[in-house]
Design an enzyme around this catalytic site. Sequence first.
Site, PDB file in Angstrom:
ATOM      1  N   PRO A 128     -45.388  25.154  66.889  1.00 23.56           N
ATOM      2  CA  PRO A 128     -45.150  23.463  67.500  1.00 23.56           C
ATOM      3  C   PRO A 128     -44.315  23.044  67.218  1.00 23.56           C
ATOM      4  CG  PRO A 128     -45.975  23.970  64.557  1.00 23.56           C
ATOM      5  CD  PRO A 128     -45.982  25.265  65.459  1.00 23.56           C
ATOM      6  N   ASN A 129     -44.285  21.815  68.452  1.00 20.76           N
ATOM      7  CA  ASN A 129     -43.683  20.757  68.716  1.00 20.76           C
ATOM      8  C   ASN A 129     -41.658  21.271  69.005  1.00 20.76           C
ATOM      9  OD1 ASN A 129     -45.120  18.712  67.712  1.00 20.76           O
ATOM     10  ND2 ASN A 129     -44.724  19.766  65.608  1.00 20.76           N
ATOM     11  N   ARG A 151     -36.166  15.822  70.819  1.00 22.59           N
ATOM     12  CA  ARG A 151     -37.012  15.551  69.526  1.00 22.59           C
ATOM     13  C   ARG A 151     -35.880  16.099  68.128  1.00 22.59           C
ATOM     14  NH1 ARG A 151     -40.064  20.565  66.229  1.00 22.59           N
ATOM     15  NH2 ARG A 151     -40.241  19.353  64.592  1.00 22.59           N
ATOM     16  N   TYR A 197     -32.034  19.134  65.546  1.00 26.40           N
ATOM     17  CA  TYR A 197     -32.570  19.858  66.075  1.00 26.40           C
ATOM     18  C   TYR A 197     -31.179  20.284  67.595  1.00 26.40           C
ATOM     19  CZ  TYR A 197     -36.270  19.587  63.213  1.00 26.40           C
ATOM     20  OH  TYR A 197     -37.514  19.852  62.032  1.00 26.40           O
ATOM     21  N   ASN A 248     -40.147  31.912  65.321  1.00 24.75           N
ATOM     22  CA  ASN A 248     -40.006  30.201  64.493  1.00 24.75           C
ATOM     23  C   ASN A 248     -40.945  29.150  64.526  1.00 24.75           C
ATOM     24  OD1 ASN A 248     -39.507  27.379  64.575  1.00 24.75           O
ATOM     25  ND2 ASN A 248     -37.806  26.893  65.407  1.00 24.75           N
ATOM     26  N   ALA A 284     -43.286  24.209  61.698  1.00 24.72           N
ATOM     27  CA  ALA A 284     -44.596  24.119  60.355  1.00 24.72           C
ATOM     28  C   ALA A 284     -44.930  24.255  59.662  1.00 24.72           C
ATOM     29  CB  ALA A 284     -44.737  22.176  61.086  1.00 24.72           C
ATOM     30  N   HIS A 320     -34.665  29.363  61.892  1.00 31.04           N
ATOM     31  CA  HIS A 320     -35.404  28.487  62.955  1.00 31.04           C
ATOM     32  C   HIS A 320     -33.874  27.207  62.511  1.00 31.04           C
ATOM     33  CE1 HIS A 320     -38.658  27.842  60.065  1.00 31.04           C
ATOM     34  NE2 HIS A 320     -37.649  29.066  58.816  1.00 31.04           N
ATOM     35  N   LEU A 321     -34.071  26.749  63.346  1.00 36.55           N
ATOM     36  CA  LEU A 321     -32.284  25.370  63.671  1.00 36.55           C
ATOM     37  C   LEU A 321     -31.817  24.918  63.062  1.00 36.55           C
ATOM     38  CD1 LEU A 321     -35.023  24.828  66.959  1.00 36.55           C
ATOM     39  CD2 LEU A 321     -33.002  25.637  67.854  1.00 36.55           C
ATOM     40  N   ARG A 371     -32.949  20.529  53.933  1.00 35.13           N
ATOM     41  CA  ARG A 371     -33.805  19.648  53.915  1.00 35.13           C
ATOM     42  C   ARG A 371     -35.017  19.328  53.009  1.00 35.13           C
ATOM     43  NH1 ARG A 371     -35.794  20.629  60.220  1.00 35.13           N
ATOM     44  NH2 ARG A 371     -36.134  18.400  59.870  1.00 35.13           N
ATOM     45  N   ARG A 399     -39.665  22.404  53.018  1.00 31.24           N
ATOM     46  CA  ARG A 399     -38.808  23.185  53.789  1.00 31.24           C
ATOM     47  C   ARG A 399     -39.116  24.039  53.047  1.00 31.24           C
ATOM     48  NH1 ARG A 399     -40.034  20.127  58.481  1.00 31.24           N
ATOM     49  NH2 ARG A 399     -39.274  18.192  58.481  1.00 31.24           N
TER      50      ARG A 399
HETATM   51  C1  DQA Z   1     -37.669  23.946  62.206  1.00 25.39           C
HETATM   52  C2  DQA Z   1     -37.732  23.547  61.173  1.00 25.39           C
HETATM   53  C3  DQA Z   1     -39.128  23.479  59.938  1.00 25.39           C
HETATM   54  O1  DQA Z   1     -38.691  23.471  58.702  1.00 25.39           O
HETATM   55  C4  DQA Z   1     -39.921  22.246  61.460  1.00 25.39           C
HETATM   56  O2  DQA Z   1     -41.187  21.941  61.313  1.00 25.39           O
HETATM   57  C5  DQA Z   1     -39.805  22.343  62.887  1.00 25.39           C
HETATM   58  C6  DQA Z   1     -38.871  23.538  63.584  1.00 25.39           C
HETATM   59  C7  DQA Z   1     -36.628  24.222  62.595  1.00 25.39           C
HETATM   60  O3  DQA Z   1     -36.163  26.014  63.811  1.00 25.39           O
HETATM   61  O4  DQA Z   1     -35.620  24.171  61.946  1.00 25.39           O
HETATM   62  O5  DQA Z   1     -40.641  22.291  63.431  1.00 25.39           O
HETATM   63  O6  DQA Z   1     -38.706  25.614  62.620  1.00 25.39           O
END
Ligand code: DQA
Length: 147
Positions: A10-11, A18, A23, A74, A77, A100-101, A107, A111
């Site tokens: 997601p996202n 974003r 990121y 990846n 969340a 994860h990026l 953080r 997380r």
């Molecule tokens: C993420 C890290 C996660 O905590 C976050 O919710 C993301 C992106 C990353 O690529 O750094 O959506 O997976």
Amino acid sequence: MSSLLVLNGPNLNLLGTRQPDVYGRTTLADIEQMCAAHAKALNVSLSFEQSNLEGEMIDHIHAAKGLHDVIILNAGAYTHTSVALMDAISSVELPVIELHLSNVHAREEFRHKSFIAPVALGIICGFGARGYTLAMDAAVNHLEIAR
Ligand code: DQA
């Protein structure tokens, strides 16, 4: 020819705009292009997917069995919340590289918890978009060792 699935949660479709301070400015389409070029160089085939839906991600993981050799995941969340994704990975018994990026451990505390980590082959985080090609290198290296 070995086959890799890169699965984004997601996202991540919003990469580029974003929270660029966290990121970066590379879009998901840019990352897909980078991965496709890297797949050619590594002589592997590649599928690249993104979904904002947990169930759809689970479907992708189920469908990967017999089709792909490694999943690069990846999960966004869902990494920090999804027992269902963890169970899907355990069910298909495919090697999964958690990606994860951002460096999630630098953080917020929520997380730091990953439901993917206990069922993952390994984890790459904190290297931005470059992490995707690093994960592909790790996947191919794993397949060569396993062969
Ligand atoms: C993420 C890290 C996660 O905590 C976050 O919710 C993301 C992106 C990353 O690529 O750094 O959506 O997976």
